[in-house]
Structures are given as structure tokens and as C-alpha cells.
Design an enzyme around this catalytic site. Structure first.
Site, PDB file in Angstrom:
ATOM      1  CB  CYS A  55     -23.369  -4.580 -14.666  1.00 25.54           C
ATOM      2  SG  CYS A  55     -23.160  -6.218 -15.362  1.00 25.54           S
ATOM      3  CG  LEU A  56     -26.729  -6.524  -9.443  1.00 18.12           C
ATOM      4  CD1 LEU A  56     -27.299  -7.836  -9.964  1.00 18.12           C
ATOM      5  CD2 LEU A  56     -26.031  -6.773  -8.108  1.00 18.12           C
ATOM      6  CG  HIS A  90     -18.874  -2.877 -15.887  1.00 13.79           C
ATOM      7  ND1 HIS A  90     -19.150  -2.734 -14.552  1.00 13.79           N
ATOM      8  CD2 HIS A  90     -19.299  -4.114 -16.231  1.00 13.79           C
ATOM      9  CE1 HIS A  90     -19.698  -3.848 -14.094  1.00 13.79           C
ATOM     10  NE2 HIS A  90     -19.803  -4.706 -15.091  1.00 13.79           N
ATOM     11  CB  SER A  94      -0.963   0.038   1.205  1.00 12.45           C
ATOM     12  OG  SER A  94      -1.780  -1.093   1.193  1.00 12.45           O
ATOM     13  CD  GLU A 130     -17.766   0.622 -14.053  1.00  7.30           C
ATOM     14  OE1 GLU A 130     -18.598   0.970 -14.914  1.00  7.30           O
ATOM     15  OE2 GLU A 130     -17.905  -0.413 -13.362  1.00  7.30           O
ATOM     16  N   PRO A 151      14.405   0.730   7.547  1.00  6.96           N
ATOM     17  CG  PRO A 151      12.177   1.110   8.156  1.00  6.96           C
ATOM     18  CD  PRO A 151      13.553   1.696   8.274  1.00  6.96           C
ATOM     19  CB  THR A 152      15.039   2.530   2.954  1.00  8.72           C
ATOM     20  OG1 THR A 152      13.767   3.145   3.045  1.00  8.72           O
ATOM     21  CG2 THR A 152      15.594   2.681   1.553  1.00  8.72           C
ATOM     22  CD  GLN A 153      20.529   1.772   6.633  1.00  9.83           C
ATOM     23  OE1 GLN A 153      21.326   0.946   7.044  1.00  9.83           O
ATOM     24  NE2 GLN A 153      20.319   2.925   7.254  1.00  9.83           N
ATOM     25  N   GLY A 201       1.569   2.718  -2.800  1.00 10.01           N
ATOM     26  CA  GLY A 201       1.168   3.445  -4.008  1.00 10.01           C
ATOM     27  C   GLY A 201       2.038   3.111  -5.210  1.00 10.01           C
ATOM     28  CE  LYS A 202       4.900  -2.511  -5.379  1.00  9.65           C
ATOM     29  NZ  LYS A 202       4.543  -3.830  -5.900  1.00  9.65           N
TER      30      LYS A 202
END
Ligand code: GLN
Length: 546
Positions: free
Chosen positions: A390-391, A516, A18, A518, A196-198, A20-21
Site C-alpha cells: 500500500c504506502l 494488503h 492484555s 497480510e 483478584p480473581t475472587q 490474551g482474551k
């Protein structure tokens, strides 16, 4: 691959998920297009499912559908919304697909007696999938490859090994590795931490992958000192340590932030390419319109996954594009269809106080269905703009059948096999299908618009290709009855005669689509249906009738 000039950029993620890759990958695609380059983007997912089509939205968020009918990760939605890349099933790869291909080949005896192994057979198949995208379009300047998951996961190892091999085969001039990592701030001390990056970079280096750029997700811009420290410990030049600062306002401002922090410049420098020309004016005017809305619009979305932001990702984005196209600030009111269902014999108006428009999105199964049907009825009776997808079309048809056409207990056969009036029933070839994966009516089919219909006026075209993902359809034998009561079948698929859109002539805006829309809306090109739905919703608040 050596004869083709395409360059490859691999994007991995470290520390945690999470970060944001997907959005940062889509942003890089947009920026490279702004420099005049042609790009494509591949998502490689380490899970064993063939695709996310069989996964619950709680596991995976929305299933995004490409033009050629692949059920894919929602990151492909970001890629298509941010860039002009034309994505197909080739752009969505999973461990399941790779193993499936290799095992089928093994069964045919194509490995000629050899032991089939992760290296080289699985990694060869991964590389083949990457190179296939380039072979399908040799004019590509860049292919961006986002590796799902987090470095260190057991499952992603074959992808990282394949990435190492590509760099080894083609060299640094053709291949670049970007590692997106987290630089957390310890709030009490107010200090940013590089450890953490290291660790994450160490993990990559252990398997021979050397990052060229560290994209550091941070709460605030990294100081020069921090960049120097990360550079020293992680073996990356200080200029190639880029801050990816948290943006609270809108994801659409991320490309600008990354550009200001010279992400695209550093990428192009790596390849020895000119970086002076960055030109994305349409994007700028879109983000400006987000910042300076002149009005507000309140849209209720009635679904069963409303607690989960990613379950209706493309839909929320398309509503936002439509609102920006009307210079309006979008306020989405998420209404749980199960809560409406509990009250649907009585007055449900309290769920919709202050709303300007109501949308029922796609979905599967019976949970909350009566709530959605009641919502469609509420919108019809109260002249509230209604958009069913759709639905959401099925619910509108059921409600109209029961309450206007006198078809007591009308239903969809998805939920009630024994309904006396199956106004929605299985497509001819769907009833006999038992396999769940990849077997729906998927991808783009043509919709031809009826002369004089509202939908034709909105599209301003005779026909359009739209994307699908469904097993059931309007039952044609009820068409005449519905028409007699005022429903207009404004869009039809000419090859199959299937109903693609419905509308009500005596309602300000009551339109539902089997497809769809969207999936095809972009910030710089809002989908006409979403734009017009928002326009009608704003007008309905002001008491303006079409
Ligand atoms: N469950 C319905 C069908 O399969 C609707 C699907 C959807 O909304 N995507 O036809």
C-alpha cells in the site's frame, strides 16, 4: 432463536487488560473446529467509536479489514488466522454502532412514544447483533462472543447485561460464560494469589452473570490446592478452573496448552457433547516447523510505528507464516523511517546491515515518508528483495519516478498537493470525501495478473481477491513512461483498471501491492507473496539469483 440449535459462548475478561482474551478465544475456536464443529466469533467493543478505523495505531494497534470491507479490531485477525470462520462486518460490534442504530430508530419515531433506555433498547440491539450472525448462517454449531474491556468498566455494563439476558432466555444448555482472569504470582514470596480473581467474579455476580469456566492466566500451572480454593470462593467446579499458562515461545502454542489443560473438553462437557475427537494436524506441523528451523532470515520492516508491536500485527504474523513455510527462523529488524529520513541525503546502508529483505508496510501521513522512499531506493539499487504494501507501493513508485524516470520532485498527493508529478493521486471518488470514518476503498477487490509477470507465477493463478484500505492510487497517465523504464504492472483490477501490483523485471524480487496480502495469511496456509518474499530473501543471502 429457540428453533435454531447454535450454542453461545461468552468470553469476558477480569482484573486487567492484555491477558490474551483475543488469542484464547481464537484458540477455543480452533479447538472446537478440531472437534468437527462449525463456529463463528464476534468481538464486542465497548468504546463509542463506530469502529477503530479513525483511531491512531498508538490507541488501538492495527486496523484489521474483513473481506466485506469492515475496519475492525485486530482480534478479528487472530480469529481468521486461527480458524476457518468467515468473518464479516456483522462480527465486529461497538457501543458506537449500537447507539447509532438505536438513536436513528428513535429519530424515525419507531419507538412509538416510549422512553428509550439502556435496558431494554440498547441490550435488545446487542442481542439482535448476536442473533443476526446465527440468522446469516443457521448451520453454526457455536458462536463465540468476546466482550472487550475488563469486567467492572462502566462502558461494558450493557454488554454484560445482554449476556445475562441471553443466558436467561436460552438456558445453560445453550449458553456458557467463560471468564478470563489473572492469578498473579508475588515474585518474592513465590506465591500465587487468588484474590483478584475472587473480586472479579464478585463483580460479575453482582450483575447476575455466573461464570461457568474460569480461565486463569498464570505464570505456572495452578496446583490442585489453588484450583480447589478458586473453586470454593468463586462458585465454579474445580474441574472448570483452567490454567492458561504464560507461553513465551509462540502464541501459536496456546491452543495446545489449553487443550492439554482440558479447556475444550470442559466446554464440550458443559453442552453434553462428545469431546473425544480433537484433530488439528496441520496446526501441529506448523508449530513443529516453528521449533525446528533449518535456517535464519533477517527482514527489515521500515515504518513509523515500529515501537508498537500491535501496529503491524497481521504483517508480522504473515512474515512468520512465510518464514515457517521456508523452515526458517524469522528475525525482524524494526527500522524507524524517521531516523532514515534524517540521513537520507547521505549513506543509509548502516540501517540495513545484515538484512536479507526489506519491507515497507502501509501507512498514512508525511512523518518519515522520505525515509521509506529512501529505503525503497536502497533495495532497488542493492538488489535487496523489496516488498511494498500500500504506502510501500506508493513509496516505490515515487522513488522510481524521481530517480529512474527523471520526474523531479515526483510525489503522492497525499503529502504534496502541488507536486509537479503526482505519480500517486486520489482515487476518482476520494477527493471529494470529507468524512473520515469508513470512507476509504475498503475490502476485497479482484486483481487479475498479467501473463508472464513474476506475481502471476508466485500466485499460480489468473486472478485473486485481496483486501484494501486506501484513498490513493498510481496515476495511470504515467504508466507508459514507467513501463518504458522497466516497471511491470503485473496486477490490475479489471473493473476499474486500477494498478494493483508493480514489479521490476531486472531485480531479484521487487514487488509492491496496493492491497494488503497480510490480512489473508494463515499459519497453516502462508500467503504466497510472503512465502516467496522470504524464499527470495534467503536466496539473496546465499547469493542465489532468480
Ligand atoms: N495513505 C495511503 C492511502 O490512503 C496508503 C494507505 C495504506 O497504506 N493503507 O492511499
Amino acid at each position: 432463536m429457540n428453533s435454531i440449535k447454535t450454542r453461545f459462548i461468552f468470553i469476558t475478561g477480569g482484573v486487567c487488560s492484555s491477558l490474551g482474551k483475543g488469542i484464547s478465544t481464537a484458540s477455543l475456536g480452533l479447538l472446537l473446529e478440531g472437534h468437527g464443529y462449525k463456529i463463528s466469533i464476534i468481538k464486542m467493543d465497548p468504546y463509542i467509536n463506530i469502529d477503530p478505523g479513525t483511531m491512531s495505531p498508538f490507541q488501538h494497534g492495527e486496523v484489521y479489514v474483513t473481506e466485506d470491507g469492515a475496519e475492525t479490531d485486530l482480534d478479528l485477525g487472530y480469529y481468521e488466522r486461527f480458524t476457518n470462520a468467515k468473518l464479516t462486518r456483522k462480527n465486529s460490534v461497538s457501543t458506537g454502532q449500537i447507539y447509532n442504530t438505536v438513536i436513528q430508530r428513535e429519530r424515525k419515531g419507531e419507538y412509538l412514544g416510549r422512553t428509550v433506555q439502556v435496558i431494554p433498547h440498547i441490550t435488545d440491539e446487542i442481542k439482535k447483533r448476536i442473533y443476526d450472525v446465527v440468522k446469516a448462517d443457521t448451520s453454526l454449531d457455536f458462536v463465540l462472543i468476546e466482550i472487550g474491556g475488563t469486567v467492572g468498566d462502566i462502558e461494558s455494563f450493557p454488554f454484560l447485561e445482554a449476556m445475562r439476558q441471553v443466558r436467561q432466555e436460552l438456558g445453560a444448555k445453550r449458553v456458557m460464560n467463560v471468564h478470563l482472569t489473572l492469578v498473579p504470582t508475588i515474585t518474592v514470596a513465590g506465591e500465587q494469589k487468588t484474590k483478584p480473581t475472587q473480586h472479579s467474579v464478585k463483580e460479575l455476580m453482582q450483575i447476575g452473570v455466573i461464570p461457568d469456566i474460569l480461565l486463569c492466566r498464570t505464570a505456572s500451572e495452578l496446583s490442585e490446592d489453588m484450583r480447589n480454593k478458586i473453586s470454593l470462593f468463586c462458585n465454579v467446579s474445580n474441574r472448570n478452573v483452567i490454567s492458561a499458562v504464560d507461553i513465551k515461545s509462540s502464541i501459536y502454542e496456546i491452543p495446545d496448552m489449553l487443550h492439554n489443560n482440558e479447556y475444550d473438553t470442559v466446554v464440550l462437557d458443559h453442552f453434553g457433547l462428545d469431546s473425544s475427537r480433537a484433530h488439528i494436524p496441520e496446526w501441529g506441523s506448523f508449530t513443529k516447523s516453528l521449533k525446528e528451523p533449518s535456517k535464519k532470515v533477517n527482514i527489515a520492516v521500515v515504518g513509523k510505528y515500529i515501537s508498537l508491536q500491535d501496529a503491524y500485527r497481521s504483517l508480522y504474523e504473515a512474515l512468520l507464516h512465510g518464514a515457517a513455510g521456508n523452515n526458517a527462523e524469522l528475525n525482524i529488524i524494526r527500522v524507524d523511517s524517521e531516523l532514515i529520513e534524517k540521513k537520507c541525503d547521505g549513506d543509509i546502508s548502516s540501517f540495513f546491515e545484515g538484512i536479507d529483505g526489506l519491507l515497507v508496510p502501509g501507512g498514512f501521513g508525511d512523518r518519515g515518508i522520505e525515509g521509506k522512499i529512501a529505503a525503497a531506493g536502497y533495495a532497488r539499487k542493492n538488489n535487496t528483495p523489496y516488498f511494498g504494501i500500500c504506502l510501500g507501493l506508493h513509496c516505490a513508485v515515487i522513488e522510481f519516478g524521481r530517480n529512474v524516470c527523471g520526474l523531479k520532485d515526483a510525489h503522492t498527493r497525499e503529502i504534496d498537493q502541488n507536486t509537479p508529478h503526482p505519480v500517486i493521486s486520489y482515487l476518482a471518488d476520494q477527493e471529494i470525501i470529507t468524512d473520515k470514518g469508513g470512507t476509504m476503498r475498503l475490502g476485497a477487490y479482484e486483481c487479475v495478473f498479467k501473463e508472464g509477470s513474476k506475481i502471476k507465477k508466485i500466485y499460480g493463478m489468473d486472478s485473486y481477491m485481496e483486501r484494501h484500505r486506501h484513498r490513493l492510487e498510481f496515476t495511470l497517465k504515467y504508466k507508459e513512461l514507467y513501463e518504458k523504464h522497466g516497471m511491470v504492472f503485473g496486477g490490475v483490477n479489471p473493473q476499474s483498471n486500477l494498478v494493483e501490483t508493480i514489479e521490476l523485471s531486472d531485480h531479484p524480487w521487487y514487488i509492491a501491492t496496493q492491497f494488503h496480502p497480510e490480512f489473508k495469511s494463515k499459519p497453516v496456509k502462508p500467503h504466497p507473496l510472503f512465502k516467496d518474499f522470504i524464499r527470495a530473501s534467503i536466496d539473496s543471502r546465499a547469493g542465489i539469483k532468480d
